[in-house]
Scaffold this motif. Structure first.
Motif, short mmCIF file in Angstrom:
data_model
loop_
_atom_site.label_atom_id
_atom_site.label_comp_id
_atom_site.label_asym_id
_atom_site.label_seq_id
_atom_site.Cartn_x
_atom_site.Cartn_y
_atom_site.Cartn_z
N PRO A 1 -14.08 49.38 -60.44
CA PRO A 1 -14.73 49.49 -59.13
C PRO A 1 -16.06 50.22 -59.24
CG PRO A 1 -12.97 51.09 -59.31
CD PRO A 1 -12.92 50.27 -60.56
N ASN A 2 -16.93 49.95 -58.28
CA ASN A 2 -18.24 50.58 -58.23
C ASN A 2 -18.30 51.36 -56.92
OD1 ASN A 2 -20.95 51.09 -57.60
ND2 ASN A 2 -21.67 49.27 -58.70
N VAL A 3 -18.26 52.67 -57.03
CA VAL A 3 -18.16 53.51 -55.82
C VAL A 3 -19.38 53.32 -54.92
CG1 VAL A 3 -19.15 55.60 -56.89
CG2 VAL A 3 -17.60 55.81 -54.94
N THR A 4 -20.54 53.13 -55.52
CA THR A 4 -21.77 52.96 -54.72
C THR A 4 -21.68 51.68 -53.88
OG1 THR A 4 -22.80 53.70 -56.77
CG2 THR A 4 -24.25 53.24 -54.92
N ALA A 5 -21.24 50.62 -54.53
CA ALA A 5 -21.13 49.34 -53.82
C ALA A 5 -20.11 49.43 -52.70
CB ALA A 5 -20.76 48.24 -54.80
N ILE A 6 -19.02 50.13 -52.94
CA ILE A 6 -17.98 50.27 -51.92
C ILE A 6 -18.51 51.06 -50.72
CG2 ILE A 6 -15.79 51.46 -51.44
CD1 ILE A 6 -14.94 50.56 -54.33
N LEU A 7 -19.26 52.12 -51.01
CA LEU A 7 -19.82 52.93 -49.92
C LEU A 7 -20.89 52.14 -49.17
CD1 LEU A 7 -20.12 56.39 -51.71
CD2 LEU A 7 -18.55 55.80 -49.87
N GLU A 8 -21.70 51.38 -49.91
CA GLU A 8 -22.75 50.57 -49.25
C GLU A 8 -22.11 49.59 -48.29
OE1 GLU A 8 -25.11 48.78 -52.31
OE2 GLU A 8 -26.34 50.58 -52.60
N LYS A 9 -21.04 48.98 -48.75
CA LYS A 9 -20.35 48.00 -47.92
C LYS A 9 -19.81 48.65 -46.65
CE LYS A 9 -17.02 44.27 -48.44
NZ LYS A 9 -15.67 44.09 -48.98
N LEU B 1 -19.56 59.10 -61.79
CA LEU B 1 -18.26 58.64 -61.31
C LEU B 1 -18.03 57.18 -61.72
CD1 LEU B 1 -15.65 59.16 -59.84
CD2 LEU B 1 -16.81 58.73 -57.67
N ASN B 2 -19.08 56.36 -61.64
CA ASN B 2 -18.89 54.96 -62.04
C ASN B 2 -18.50 54.85 -63.51
OD1 ASN B 2 -19.13 53.52 -59.66
ND2 ASN B 2 -21.38 53.47 -59.77
N SER B 3 -19.07 55.71 -64.33
CA SER B 3 -18.70 55.64 -65.74
C SER B 3 -17.28 56.18 -65.96
CB SER B 3 -19.78 56.32 -66.59
OG SER B 3 -19.26 57.38 -67.31
C1 LIG Z 1 -23.03 49.63 -58.53
O1 LIG Z 1 -23.51 49.13 -57.30
C2 LIG Z 1 -24.84 49.51 -57.01
C3 LIG Z 1 -25.16 49.10 -55.59
O2 LIG Z 1 -24.68 47.83 -55.29
C4 LIG Z 1 -25.76 48.90 -58.05
O3 LIG Z 1 -27.08 49.27 -57.79
C5 LIG Z 1 -25.33 49.43 -59.42
O4 LIG Z 1 -26.10 48.80 -60.44
C6 LIG Z 1 -23.86 49.15 -59.68
N1 LIG Z 1 -23.48 49.85 -60.91
C7 LIG Z 1 -22.74 49.29 -61.86
C8 LIG Z 1 -22.39 50.14 -63.02
O5 LIG Z 1 -22.36 48.12 -61.78
#
Ligand SMILES: *[C@@H]1O[C@H](CO)[C@@H](O)[C@H](O)[C@H]1NC(C)=O
Ligand SMILES: *[C@@H]1O[C@H](CO)[C@@H](O)[C@H](O)[C@H]1NC(C)=O
Ligand SMILES: *[C@@H]1O[C@H](CO)[C@@H](O)[C@H](O)[C@H]1NC(C)=O
Ligand SMILES: *[C@@H]1O[C@H](CO)[C@@H](O)[C@H](O)[C@H]1NC(C)=O
Length: 248
Positions: free
Chosen positions: A35-43, A63-65
């Protein structure tokens, strides 16, 4: 001979596993990767301040790593309490900027538990619960308690809030929305702040002088410079101490 059997067994396993997966009916979509925490929060749509703070403190990539490793090793996972933009707007003005870069890191890490908790498994968590900030310069723990109407509250000792809906609930990442920023006791306990945002608009105890140096949490592009100047501040404090050491 034995190895041929092992190879055959491996092939068998490969053949069986996809069949088993295919049979599991899946509205609970299994993620196809970490999972990608940033993408989840953006959504989620209402977490822009928290996302920005994570970026500025490099906690998004960290956290993503960690999620990537946890996913690969089927590890214990992570839980994030994500404060809404509204939660940040309700802070006393200047609260974030009163923190040094390191304190901002601790603030963000104080919202992340190094363990995946479903709503149910929170019941088995034993208080106080450690966060990603726990250890270095304080316990930075949270208490999680069940409320009468079958909900959960999370408390830092300074701030208590009810845990809202889950933005993610698939191991290795649980993300829960909260309506308040979980101000750590270690950073805000002394000044008993957010409870009464009265006219006492006082100067934040820590880092009045570091307001400029720590880099505005509000600036979108300030992370590297913020970090650098926070470090610079650290060095100059260390330098001053050294000079004083010589003089005394
Ligand atoms: C996670 O999502 C963000 C925003 O959508 C993106 O910019 C980023 O590259 C993604 N990171 C990974 C490790 O996939
Ligand atoms: C995720 O982990 C795998 C190994 O399990 C590694 O090959 C890959 O580069 C990692 N990706 C990221 C974005 O860290
Ligand atoms: C958290 O829970 C522990 C253990 O029950 C308790 O000792 C402590 O006082 C609690 N702290 C807060 C801030 O509620
Ligand atoms: C849970 O938190 C809410 C919001 O702060 C508070 O109003 C409520 O009294 C708390 N409930 C319990 C049982 O502590």
């Amino acid at each position: 001979m034995a190895s041929r059997i092992a190879v055959a067994a491996a092939f068998l396993a490969l053949a069986v596993v996809p069949a088993a997966l295919a049979q599991a009916p899946g509205p609970a979509a299994t993620p196809s990767g970490p999972p990608n925490v940033t993408a989840i929060l953006e959504k989620g749509g209402q977490y822009t301040t928290f996302i920005r703070l994570m970026k500025e403190t490099q906690q998004d990539t960290q956290l993503n790593s960690q999620l990537n490793s946890s996913y690969a090793s089927n590890g214990g996972g992570y839980t994030v309490f994500a404060p809404t933009d509204n939660a940040f707007n309700n802070l006393k003005p200047g609260t974030l900027n009163s923190l040094t870069q390191q304190q901002q890191v601790a603030l963000v890490q104080g919202h992340v538990l190094p363990q995946f908790y479903s709503m149910d498994s929170f019941q088995t968590a034993s208080n106080p619960v450690r966060t990603q900030a726990s250890g270095r310069d304080g316990p930075y723990t949270l208490n999680i308690t069940a409320t009468t109407n079958n909900q959960l509250n999370v408390s830092t000792g300074v701030v208590e809030v009810t845990v809202n809906n889950a933005l993610s609930a698939v191991k290795p990442l649980a993300v829960y929305s909260v309506d308040k920023v979980l101000l750590p006791f270690e950073l805000f306990g002394a000044e008993a702040p957010a409870a009464a945002p009265t006219a006492s608009e006082g100067k934040p105890k820590k880092g009045g002088s570091s307001d400029a140096a720590s880099g505005p949490a509000g600036a979108d592009d300030a992370a590297p410079t913020g970090a650098a100047s926070a470090r610079a501040l650290g060095w100059s404090v260390a330098g001053l101490a050294a000079v004083l050491g010589y003089l005394l």
